[in-house]
Design a protein around this motif. Structure first.
Motif, PDB file in Angstrom:
ATOM      1  N   UNK A  26     -20.329  -0.828  -9.394  1.00 45.94           N
ATOM      2  CA  UNK A  26     -19.102  -1.338  -9.123  1.00 45.94           C
ATOM      3  C   UNK A  26     -18.424  -1.823 -10.753  1.00 45.94           C
ATOM      4  N   UNK A  27     -17.046  -2.119 -10.275  1.00 45.34           N
ATOM      5  CA  UNK A  27     -16.314  -2.650 -11.471  1.00 45.34           C
ATOM      6  C   UNK A  27     -16.913  -3.993 -12.131  1.00 45.34           C
ATOM      7  N   UNK A  28     -16.698  -4.212 -13.482  1.00 46.52           N
ATOM      8  CA  UNK A  28     -17.286  -5.334 -14.058  1.00 46.52           C
ATOM      9  C   UNK A  28     -16.060  -5.602 -15.001  1.00 46.52           C
ATOM     10  N   UNK A  29     -15.473  -6.923 -14.934  1.00 46.51           N
ATOM     11  CA  UNK A  29     -14.553  -7.275 -15.697  1.00 46.51           C
ATOM     12  C   UNK A  29     -14.905  -8.105 -17.025  1.00 46.51           C
ATOM     13  N   UNK A  30     -14.580  -7.989 -18.277  1.00 46.11           N
ATOM     14  CA  UNK A  30     -14.837  -8.616 -19.534  1.00 46.11           C
ATOM     15  C   UNK A  30     -13.672  -8.954 -20.447  1.00 46.11           C
ATOM     16  N   UNK A  31     -13.873  -9.361 -21.506  1.00 45.52           N
ATOM     17  CA  UNK A  31     -13.025  -9.485 -22.539  1.00 45.52           C
ATOM     18  C   UNK A  31     -13.564  -9.142 -23.959  1.00 45.52           C
ATOM     19  N   UNK A  32     -12.734  -8.230 -24.499  1.00 39.93           N
ATOM     20  CA  UNK A  32     -13.153  -7.789 -25.707  1.00 39.93           C
ATOM     21  C   UNK A  32     -11.912  -7.852 -26.715  1.00 39.93           C
ATOM     22  N   UNK A  33     -12.570  -8.663 -27.698  1.00 40.15           N
ATOM     23  CA  UNK A  33     -11.254  -9.125 -28.630  1.00 40.15           C
ATOM     24  C   UNK A  33     -10.291  -9.638 -27.952  1.00 40.15           C
ATOM     25  N   UNK A  34     -10.264 -10.512 -26.980  1.00 43.16           N
ATOM     26  CA  UNK A  34      -9.028 -10.997 -26.288  1.00 43.16           C
ATOM     27  C   UNK A  34      -8.520 -10.213 -25.098  1.00 43.16           C
ATOM     28  N   UNK A  35      -8.884  -8.957 -24.962  1.00 46.05           N
ATOM     29  CA  UNK A  35      -8.348  -8.039 -24.249  1.00 46.05           C
ATOM     30  C   UNK A  35      -9.209  -8.040 -23.073  1.00 46.05           C
ATOM     31  N   UNK A  36      -8.570  -8.058 -21.775  1.00 44.01           N
ATOM     32  CA  UNK A  36      -9.397  -7.940 -20.467  1.00 44.01           C
ATOM     33  C   UNK A  36      -9.370  -6.471 -20.245  1.00 44.01           C
ATOM     34  N   UNK A  37     -10.706  -6.075 -19.716  1.00 40.13           N
ATOM     35  CA  UNK A  37     -10.914  -4.765 -19.418  1.00 40.13           C
ATOM     36  C   UNK A  37     -12.056  -4.738 -18.225  1.00 40.13           C
ATOM     37  N   UNK A  38     -11.593  -3.776 -17.521  1.00 39.95           N
ATOM     38  CA  UNK A  38     -12.507  -3.711 -16.182  1.00 39.95           C
ATOM     39  C   UNK A  38     -13.047  -2.161 -16.167  1.00 39.95           C
ATOM     40  N   UNK A  39     -14.596  -2.174 -16.115  1.00 41.76           N
ATOM     41  CA  UNK A  39     -15.029  -0.820 -16.244  1.00 41.76           C
ATOM     42  C   UNK A  39     -16.385  -0.778 -15.198  1.00 41.76           C
ATOM     43  N   UNK A  40     -16.682   0.442 -14.903  1.00 40.73           N
ATOM     44  CA  UNK A  40     -17.890   0.444 -14.021  1.00 40.73           C
ATOM     45  C   UNK A  40     -19.196  -0.224 -14.515  1.00 40.73           C
ATOM     46  N   UNK A  41     -19.902  -0.777 -13.671  1.00 47.61           N
ATOM     47  CA  UNK A  41     -21.240  -1.496 -14.132  1.00 47.61           C
ATOM     48  C   UNK A  41     -21.910  -0.538 -14.926  1.00 47.61           C
ATOM     49  N   UNK A  42     -22.973  -0.897 -15.890  1.00 46.73           N
ATOM     50  CA  UNK A  42     -23.693  -0.092 -16.766  1.00 46.73           C
ATOM     51  C   UNK A  42     -22.999   0.555 -17.939  1.00 46.73           C
ATOM     52  N   UNK A  43     -21.641   0.619 -17.840  1.00 47.80           N
ATOM     53  CA  UNK A  43     -20.933   0.933 -18.946  1.00 47.80           C
ATOM     54  C   UNK A  43     -21.380   0.137 -20.387  1.00 47.80           C
ATOM     55  N   UNK A  44     -21.475   1.066 -21.626  1.00 48.53           N
ATOM     56  CA  UNK A  44     -21.767   0.262 -22.648  1.00 48.53           C
ATOM     57  C   UNK A  44     -20.616  -0.524 -23.302  1.00 48.53           C
ATOM     58  N   UNK A  45     -20.866  -1.433 -24.075  1.00 51.26           N
ATOM     59  CA  UNK A  45     -19.741  -2.377 -24.386  1.00 51.26           C
ATOM     60  C   UNK A  45     -19.024  -1.557 -25.464  1.00 51.26           C
ATOM     61  N   UNK A  46     -19.736  -0.454 -26.134  1.00 49.76           N
ATOM     62  CA  UNK A  46     -18.889   0.285 -27.046  1.00 49.76           C
ATOM     63  C   UNK A  46     -18.088   1.236 -26.439  1.00 49.76           C
TER      64      UNK A  46
END
Ligand code: FES
Length: 247
Positions: A9-29
């Motif tokens: 399922x979707x996971x939300x995180x912050x990268x360099x201050x930007x909010x991003x939502x991606x499927x679980x298991x996606x690499x940070x890169x």
């Protein structure tokens, strides 16, 4: 640079201050790429399984010690990631110094000049000086494998990122290449050092396309220089997915 595989399922995180939502298991890169943040990399590509060997893609994660490789670290909910800090810039420059200290400095006469990921990445991380000696730069000079009629392997220009090994395995399924040895002694090997012609290699060129330097390079490029234009197509003959480059 997608592994670990995105599945859940979707996971939300912050990268360099930007909010991003991606499927679980996606690499940070890969998550970073989705918000137009290009993390420096050498061993990761968008088509091969991530390997985590070059250490160029280090990031900081709030609340976590150390600097994990973003190509092999999966996202987590609420994660706060930084991809550009003074510390990370210093670490990447240090890693790049080590690569360059073991690499021939013949860029101006190299067939890959202007089309070399190592050269691009050295510029991207702001490398100006190399503090270390060039002990390893020449230890593999003169060891070229010219046995294959279509391409040449020059181990002196190899950074042992293993992209060729993975391409041979994942794209072609041939398993003709491996990494032999450790440290300065490590090198890409075909047929236990006997060379490409003696190996299982079918000359598909997947390894040449995957190489970020001119360690593996087509003989036509050596003879005639880099083409102005190239078109890459996938053979439709069977389901293997061999790619061909027309120049
Ligand atoms: Fe992540 Fe090489 S790109 S370790």
């Amino acid at each position: 640079f997608g592994t670990p595989e995105a599945t859940g399922e979707a996971v939300s995180l912050t990268i360099d201050g930007q909010q991003v939502s991606v499927p679980a298991g996606t690499s940070i890169m890969r998550a970073a790429a989705m918000v137009e943040t290009a993390i420096p990399k050498l061993c990761a590509t968008d088509s091969l399984e991530s390997f985590g060997s070059c250490r160029m893609c280090l990031v900081e994660i709030e609340g976590r010690k150390g600097y994990p490789a973003s190509c092999t670290t999966p996202v987590a909910s609420g994660m706060v990631v930084r991809t550009e800090t003074d510390k990370l810039r210093k670490l990447r420059r240090g890693v790049m110094e080590l690569y360059i200290s073991d690499h021939p400095l013949d860029c101006l006469t190299c067939s890959a000049n202007g089309d070399c990921e190592l050269q691009d990445m050295a510029g991207a991380v702001g490398l100006r000086d190399v503090r270390f000696g060039f002990e390893g730069a020449n230890h593999l000079e003169g060891c070229k494998d010219e046995s294959n009629p279509y391409f040449t392997f020059d181990p002196a220009k190899c950074i042992v990122c293993s992209r060729c090994v993975r391409a041979c395995d994942e794209v072609q399924g041939t398993l003709a290449l491996t990494v032999d040895g450790r440290g300065f002694a490590s090198k890409i090997s075909a047929s236990q050092g006997e060379g490409f012609l003696a190996s299982e290699c079918v000359s598909c060129g997947a390894c040449v396309q995957a190489c970020p330097t001119s360690a593996l390079i087509e003989n036509t490029v050596i003879e005639k220089g880099t083409p102005d234009r190239a078109v890459v197509t996938t053979c439709a003959y069977c389901g293997v997915g061999c790619t061909f480059r027309a120049e």
